[in-house]
Write a protein that holds these residues in place. Structure first.
Motif, PDB file in Angstrom:
ATOM      1  N   ARG A  23       0.853  -1.181   0.000  1.00 26.99           N
ATOM      2  CA  ARG A  23       0.000   0.000   0.000  1.00 26.99           C
ATOM      3  C   ARG A  23       0.889   1.231   0.000  1.00 26.99           C
ATOM      4  O   ARG A  23       2.065   1.169   0.338  1.00 26.99           O
ATOM      5  CB  ARG A  23      -0.897  -0.013   1.246  1.00 26.99           C
ATOM      6  N   ALA A  24       0.320   2.362  -0.362  1.00 25.65           N
ATOM      7  CA  ALA A  24       1.065   3.617  -0.346  1.00 25.65           C
ATOM      8  C   ALA A  24       0.956   4.234   1.045  1.00 25.65           C
ATOM      9  O   ALA A  24      -0.140   4.508   1.523  1.00 25.65           O
ATOM     10  CB  ALA A  24       0.521   4.563  -1.400  1.00 25.65           C
ATOM     11  N   PHE A  25       2.089   4.417   1.704  1.00 24.97           N
ATOM     12  CA  PHE A  25       2.134   5.005   3.028  1.00 24.97           C
ATOM     13  C   PHE A  25       2.729   6.408   2.939  1.00 24.97           C
ATOM     14  O   PHE A  25       3.586   6.674   2.097  1.00 24.97           O
ATOM     15  CB  PHE A  25       2.982   4.146   3.980  1.00 24.97           C
ATOM     16  N   PRO A  26       2.322   7.302   3.835  1.00 26.09           N
ATOM     17  CA  PRO A  26       2.914   8.638   3.816  1.00 26.09           C
ATOM     18  C   PRO A  26       4.368   8.596   4.277  1.00 26.09           C
ATOM     19  O   PRO A  26       4.774   7.694   5.020  1.00 26.09           O
ATOM     20  CB  PRO A  26       2.041   9.427   4.793  1.00 26.09           C
ATOM     21  N   ALA A  27       5.130   9.584   3.847  1.00 26.54           N
ATOM     22  CA  ALA A  27       6.554   9.636   4.184  1.00 26.54           C
ATOM     23  C   ALA A  27       6.788   9.777   5.685  1.00 26.54           C
ATOM     24  O   ALA A  27       7.844   9.385   6.181  1.00 26.54           O
ATOM     25  CB  ALA A  27       7.226  10.783   3.433  1.00 26.54           C
ATOM     26  N   HIS A  28       5.832  10.303   6.416  1.00 27.57           N
ATOM     27  CA  HIS A  28       6.025  10.486   7.856  1.00 27.57           C
ATOM     28  C   HIS A  28       5.529   9.286   8.680  1.00 27.57           C
ATOM     29  O   HIS A  28       5.526   9.338   9.908  1.00 27.57           O
ATOM     30  CB  HIS A  28       5.359  11.784   8.330  1.00 27.57           C
ATOM     31  N   ALA A  29       5.144   8.193   8.018  1.00 25.65           N
ATOM     32  CA  ALA A  29       4.722   6.986   8.738  1.00 25.65           C
ATOM     33  C   ALA A  29       5.947   6.269   9.290  1.00 25.65           C
ATOM     34  O   ALA A  29       6.958   6.124   8.606  1.00 25.65           O
ATOM     35  CB  ALA A  29       3.942   6.059   7.814  1.00 25.65           C
ATOM     36  N   LEU A  30       5.838   5.845  10.524  1.00 23.61           N
ATOM     37  CA  LEU A  30       6.911   5.105  11.186  1.00 23.61           C
ATOM     38  C   LEU A  30       6.490   3.654  11.356  1.00 23.61           C
ATOM     39  O   LEU A  30       5.307   3.328  11.297  1.00 23.61           O
ATOM     40  CB  LEU A  30       7.192   5.723  12.556  1.00 23.61           C
ATOM     41  N   HIS A  78       2.622   0.296  10.500  1.00 18.50           N
ATOM     42  CA  HIS A  78       3.065   1.645  10.176  1.00 18.50           C
ATOM     43  C   HIS A  78       2.052   2.555  10.848  1.00 18.50           C
ATOM     44  O   HIS A  78       0.865   2.226  10.905  1.00 18.50           O
ATOM     45  CB  HIS A  78       3.073   1.890   8.667  1.00 18.50           C
ATOM     46  N   TYR A  79       2.525   3.694  11.351  1.00 13.66           N
ATOM     47  CA  TYR A  79       1.621   4.588  12.068  1.00 13.66           C
ATOM     48  C   TYR A  79       2.052   6.032  11.889  1.00 13.66           C
ATOM     49  O   TYR A  79       3.216   6.310  11.585  1.00 13.66           O
ATOM     50  CB  TYR A  79       1.555   4.228  13.555  1.00 13.66           C
ATOM     51  N   THR A  80       1.096   6.933  12.073  1.00 22.65           N
ATOM     52  CA  THR A  80       1.399   8.359  12.059  1.00 22.65           C
ATOM     53  C   THR A  80       1.048   8.934  13.418  1.00 22.65           C
ATOM     54  O   THR A  80       0.190   8.419  14.130  1.00 22.65           O
ATOM     55  CB  THR A  80       0.621   9.112  10.962  1.00 22.65           C
ATOM     56  N   ASP A  89      -3.106   7.408  12.604  1.00 29.28           N
ATOM     57  CA  ASP A  89      -3.385   6.386  11.587  1.00 29.28           C
ATOM     58  C   ASP A  89      -2.499   5.174  11.829  1.00 29.28           C
ATOM     59  O   ASP A  89      -1.310   5.316  12.096  1.00 29.28           O
ATOM     60  CB  ASP A  89      -3.111   6.930  10.178  1.00 29.28           C
ATOM     61  N   VAL A  90      -3.097   3.987  11.715  1.00 31.25           N
ATOM     62  CA  VAL A  90      -2.364   2.740  11.923  1.00 31.25           C
ATOM     63  C   VAL A  90      -2.712   1.787  10.790  1.00 31.25           C
ATOM     64  O   VAL A  90      -3.886   1.616  10.451  1.00 31.25           O
ATOM     65  CB  VAL A  90      -2.733   2.092  13.279  1.00 31.25           C
ATOM     66  N   TRP A  91      -1.687   1.189  10.207  1.00 38.63           N
ATOM     67  CA  TRP A  91      -1.871   0.159   9.177  1.00 38.63           C
ATOM     68  C   TRP A  91      -1.174  -1.103   9.662  1.00 38.63           C
ATOM     69  O   TRP A  91       0.043  -1.118   9.835  1.00 38.63           O
ATOM     70  CB  TRP A  91      -1.247   0.577   7.858  1.00 38.63           C
ATOM     71  N   VAL A  92      -1.924  -2.182   9.886  1.00 37.78           N
ATOM     72  CA  VAL A  92      -1.318  -3.475  10.206  1.00 37.78           C
ATOM     73  C   VAL A  92      -0.690  -3.984   8.913  1.00 37.78           C
ATOM     74  O   VAL A  92      -1.330  -4.008   7.859  1.00 37.78           O
ATOM     75  CB  VAL A  92      -2.369  -4.464  10.741  1.00 37.78           C
ATOM     76  N   LEU A  93       0.570  -4.387   8.978  1.00 39.18           N
ATOM     77  CA  LEU A  93       1.310  -4.751   7.772  1.00 39.18           C
ATOM     78  C   LEU A  93       1.103  -6.203   7.370  1.00 39.18           C
ATOM     79  O   LEU A  93       0.977  -7.087   8.214  1.00 39.18           O
ATOM     80  CB  LEU A  93       2.805  -4.491   7.976  1.00 39.18           C
ATOM     81  N   TRP A 103      12.781   0.555   7.161  1.00 40.55           N
ATOM     82  CA  TRP A 103      11.709   1.547   7.346  1.00 40.55           C
ATOM     83  C   TRP A 103      11.983   2.228   8.681  1.00 40.55           C
ATOM     84  O   TRP A 103      12.268   1.562   9.671  1.00 40.55           O
ATOM     85  CB  TRP A 103      10.336   0.882   7.363  1.00 40.55           C
ATOM     86  N   PRO A 104      11.914   3.546   8.740  1.00 41.84           N
ATOM     87  CA  PRO A 104      12.268   4.237   9.984  1.00 41.84           C
ATOM     88  C   PRO A 104      11.324   3.908  11.134  1.00 41.84           C
ATOM     89  O   PRO A 104      10.120   3.740  10.941  1.00 41.84           O
ATOM     90  CB  PRO A 104      12.180   5.724   9.618  1.00 41.84           C
ATOM     91  N   THR A 105      11.902   3.841  12.330  1.00 42.01           N
ATOM     92  CA  THR A 105      11.120   3.578  13.532  1.00 42.01           C
ATOM     93  C   THR A 105      11.055   4.792  14.450  1.00 42.01           C
ATOM     94  O   THR A 105      10.315   4.769  15.429  1.00 42.01           O
ATOM     95  CB  THR A 105      11.700   2.378  14.306  1.00 42.01           C
TER      96      THR A 105
END
Length: 125
Positions: A23-30, A78-80, A89-93, A103-105
Motif C-alpha cells: 500500500r502507499a504510506f505517507p513519508a512520515h509513517a513510522l 506503520h503509524y502516524t 493512523d495505523v496500518w497493520v502490515l 523503514w524508519p522507527t
C-alpha cells in the motif's frame, strides 16, 4: 447452486491478492510493534502511547477495524503521530510490507533517511 459461490470465491481471491500488495504510506509513517491494551491506551515498541480520538486502524487487507478488535494482540504496523503526540493512523502490515526494509522507527531516522514514494522504500545515508 455452484454459480452463487463463484462471486464469493472471486471476492476472497481478490482480498488475498490485495493483502500481499504494497500500500502507499505517507513519508512520515513510522514502523513499530503495536499492542492495544485498553483503548485508547496502547504500547508502541514497549512504550505507553495513546490513540487519538478518531484514530483509524486498517488491517493487513486494508479494512477498517475498531481498536477493540486488536486488544491484546501484537502487530507490526506503520503509524502516524498527530501534533499532540497521539497515534492517528495505523496500518497493520502484511508479509510483503513487513519485508520492505529498512523503514524508519523514529522521527530522527525519517528526518535523515531519504524516502522514495514511487517504490515505497527508504535509503539510509
Amino acid at each position: 447452486m455452484y454459480r452463487c459461490a463463484l462471486p464469493l470465491l472471486l471476492a476472497a481471491a481478490s482480498l488475498t491478492a490485495q493483502a500481499q500488495q504494497h500500500r502507499a504510506f505517507p513519508a512520515h509513517a513510522l514502523r513499530g510493534e503495536l499492542v492495544i491494551t485498553q483503548f485508547p491506551d496502547a504500547l508502541m515498541n514497549g512504550r505507553p502511547v495513546r490513540l487519538a480520538p478518531g484514530s483509524r486502524i486498517k488491517t493487513d487487507t486494508n479494512l477498517w477495524v475498531p481498536p477493540a478488535g486488536l486488544t491484546g494482540q501484537k502487530a507490526i504496523v506503520h503509524y502516524t503521530v498527530e501534533s499532540s503526540g497521539l497515534i492517528m493512523d495505523v496500518w497493520v502490515l502484511n508479509p510483503a510490507e513487513i519485508a520492505n526494509k529498512p523503514w524508519p522507527t523514529t522521527p530522527a531516522e525519517s528526518a535523515t533517511w531519504q524516502f522514495i514514494p514511487a517504490s515505497q522504500t527508504w535509503i539510509k545515508p
